[in-house]
Enzyme design. Structure first.
Site, PDB file in Angstrom:
ATOM      1  N   GLY A  53     -39.411 -39.234  27.348  1.00 16.19           N
ATOM      2  CA  GLY A  53     -39.413 -37.775  27.239  1.00 16.19           C
ATOM      3  C   GLY A  53     -38.037 -37.176  27.487  1.00 16.19           C
ATOM      4  O   GLY A  53     -37.636 -36.215  26.820  1.00 16.19           O
ATOM      5  N   THR A  54     -37.325 -37.746  28.428  1.00 19.68           N
ATOM      6  CA  THR A  54     -35.991 -37.231  28.750  1.00 19.68           C
ATOM      7  C   THR A  54     -35.097 -37.296  27.514  1.00 19.68           C
ATOM      8  O   THR A  54     -34.351 -36.355  27.213  1.00 19.68           O
ATOM      9  CB  THR A  54     -35.380 -38.059  29.908  1.00 19.68           C
ATOM     10  N   ASN A  57     -45.729 -30.170  34.984  1.00 18.90           N
ATOM     11  CA  ASN A  57     -46.005 -31.485  35.561  1.00 18.90           C
ATOM     12  C   ASN A  57     -46.554 -31.450  36.989  1.00 18.90           C
ATOM     13  O   ASN A  57     -47.368 -32.291  37.363  1.00 18.90           O
ATOM     14  CB  ASN A  57     -44.754 -32.376  35.498  1.00 18.90           C
ATOM     15  N   GLN A  76     -46.416 -33.729  29.396  1.00 21.83           N
ATOM     16  CA  GLN A  76     -47.610 -33.806  30.258  1.00 21.83           C
ATOM     17  C   GLN A  76     -48.892 -33.484  29.502  1.00 21.83           C
ATOM     18  O   GLN A  76     -49.974 -33.901  29.894  1.00 21.83           O
ATOM     19  CB  GLN A  76     -47.481 -32.856  31.458  1.00 21.83           C
ATOM     20  N   SER A 106     -44.041 -38.483  25.482  1.00 24.11           N
ATOM     21  CA  SER A 106     -43.599 -39.736  26.111  1.00 24.11           C
ATOM     22  C   SER A 106     -44.824 -40.619  26.353  1.00 24.11           C
ATOM     23  O   SER A 106     -45.767 -40.205  27.034  1.00 24.11           O
ATOM     24  CB  SER A 106     -42.908 -39.404  27.442  1.00 24.11           C
ATOM     25  N   GLY A 107     -44.795 -41.850  25.804  1.00 25.05           N
ATOM     26  CA  GLY A 107     -45.981 -42.697  25.815  1.00 25.05           C
ATOM     27  C   GLY A 107     -46.513 -43.085  27.184  1.00 25.05           C
ATOM     28  O   GLY A 107     -47.728 -43.194  27.377  1.00 25.05           O
ATOM     29  N   HIS A 108     -45.587 -43.283  28.159  1.00 26.93           N
ATOM     30  CA  HIS A 108     -46.068 -43.822  29.444  1.00 26.93           C
ATOM     31  C   HIS A 108     -46.918 -42.820  30.226  1.00 26.93           C
ATOM     32  O   HIS A 108     -47.533 -43.184  31.228  1.00 26.93           O
ATOM     33  CB  HIS A 108     -44.910 -44.356  30.295  1.00 26.93           C
ATOM     34  N   THR A 127     -31.786 -50.441  17.190  1.00 27.57           N
ATOM     35  CA  THR A 127     -33.033 -51.063  16.754  1.00 27.57           C
ATOM     36  C   THR A 127     -34.193 -50.511  17.570  1.00 27.57           C
ATOM     37  O   THR A 127     -34.126 -50.457  18.803  1.00 27.57           O
ATOM     38  CB  THR A 127     -32.944 -52.595  16.925  1.00 27.57           C
ATOM     39  N   CYS A 171     -38.628 -35.757  52.171  1.00 25.30           N
ATOM     40  CA  CYS A 171     -38.041 -35.321  53.433  1.00 25.30           C
ATOM     41  C   CYS A 171     -37.179 -36.442  53.986  1.00 25.30           C
ATOM     42  O   CYS A 171     -37.443 -36.981  55.042  1.00 25.30           O
ATOM     43  CB  CYS A 171     -39.193 -34.954  54.373  1.00 25.30           C
TER      44      CYS A 171
END
Ligand code: PLP
Length: 384
Positions: free
Chosen positions: A71-72, A151, A179, A199-201, A237, A324
């Site tokens: 996605g990035t 997200n 998302q 994004s597939g994951h 590729t 934190c």
């Protein structure tokens, strides 16, 4: 002990069917999809089938789908690629709750003097202020970049209305649907999106495969140059097995969309049980329309990251926006944008379900949470 995995907005399990579809492309059809021989042709056929499956999932034509790694990358290709190819307009409008792959890129472009950035605020429930959006888009606006679903909270944004505002001023719209894909129906056409990232994951494909839909007729400059794969927009590729997995996951997601109400029922059960059993909690993003798998629950006056660690010790994976490390917790940019008070923002825990989540798992979480919160709250007030 098998983990109870409620962090599906971070990433997902690769579905069995997806893994099975991918495997031959590692050992049998491992040719380069651009080679002329039989193994290459086989890989190419698989790749083009995957492209059609992705196009069907997101409601565009296969010729409009460019494969990426994640996605990035899709977000960067849309934004940077458009900017490089379009010299006259320089304003980009976005919202205060975008993913870092959009907002940090835009801030970097702004600090390089390449764009004029306008960040539209959201309300207390994460809703986009459409009047502010209308006011932000002017005749110098090149692009509006807005996510379809947030997200952290799952809040679904009125993308079609924003597309209309953008197009009325001659601007284009990029939709980060990372998302949303696989969780709600998406039609690039109905949204009138010029660019749309997935994004597939995030929907049971492996990491390493994503896509950017680019409306036919629009041109982008590539981020890098090489062999000219993917219409010259993404040389290198293609990661064939991952993209075969993306296509298989797209088909699976589509065939399961009608069962997503079962996920929604489990998410609702989690939220209503927590609200009825534990004092001083609230649901971030409610009552806005939200993704049915996402529960962002704020346990007031309690450290979200400590809750996540306690859940993890019990084999439950969830996520807290606020890490934190140095003992000084910071709310996430999203919680800040929603102007949540510190005691609410720092107590936010995101539980994100998938179609593999079962009722027993939700019941286990509901059974352990009250004790975790009870033990944590007096401890925290004692140390205050
Ligand atoms: N956009 C949104 C809304 C996301 O939630 C994420 C990942 O969490 C991304 C983009 C980035 O996707 P990827 O991890 O595939 O680069």
């Amino acid at each position: 002990m098998t983990a109870i995995y409620l962090d599906n907005n971070a990433t997902t399990l690769v579905a069995d069917e997806v893994l099975a579809a991918m495997t031959p492309y590692y050992r049998e059809f491992y040719g380069n999809p651009h080679s002329a021989h039989s193994l290459g042709r086989k890989a190419n056929e698989g790749l083009e089938q995957a492209r059609r499956s992705v196009a069907t999932l997101i409601g565009c034509d296969a010729s409009e789908v460019v494969f990426t790694s994640c996605g990035t990358e899709g977000n960067a290709l849309a934004i940077r690629g458009l900017l490089r190819g379009t010299p006259d307009r320089r304003r980009i409008v976005t919202t205060a709750v975008e993913h870092p792959s959009v907002i940090t890129l835009l801030r970097a472009l702004q600090s390089e003097g390449l764009i004029e950035l306008v960040v539209v605020p959201v309300g207390g429930d994460g809703e986009i202020d459409l009047d502010a959006m209308r006011a932000a888009i002017d005749d110098t606006t090149l692009l509006v970049s807005v996510m379809l679903a947030q997200n952290e909270t799952g809040v679904i944004h009125p993308v079609r209305a924003i597309a209309d505002l953008a197009h009325a001023r001659g601007a284009l719209i990029h939709v980060d649907a990372v998302q949303a894909a696989g969780k709600i129906e998406i039609s690039t056409r109905d949204l009138d999106a010029d660019f749309l990232t997935i994004s597939g994951h995030k929907f049971h494909a492996p990491k390493g495969g994503g896509a950017l839909a680019i409306r036919r007729g629009l041109t982008l400059a590539p981020l890098w140059y090489g062999g000219g794969q993917e219409l010259g927009l993404r040389s290198g590729t293609e990661a064939v097995p991952s993209l075969i997995g993306l296509g298989a996951a797209a088909e699976l997601a589509r065939s399961h969309l009608h069962t997503f109400s079962e996920v929604v029922a489990l998410r609702d059960r989690l939220e209503s049980s927590v609200v009825s059993m534990i004092d001083n909690v609230s649901i971030n993003g409610a009552p806005q329309p939200r993704l049915g798998n996402t529960a962002n629950i704020a346990f007031h006056d309690t450290a979200g990251d400590a809750i996540v660690r306690a859940l993890d010790a019990g084999g439950i994976c969830a996520s807290a926006g606020a890490a934190c490390d140095s003992g000084k917790a910071e709310p996430t940019a999203t919680m800040k944008a929603m102007r949540k008070p510190l005691n609410v923002a720092l107590g936010a825990v995101r539980f994100s379900l998938s179609r593999y989540t079962i009722a027993d798992e939700i019941d286990t979480v509901v059974a352990v949470l009250p004790r975790i919160i009870r033990e944590m709250r007096p401890l925290q007030s004692a140390t205050r």
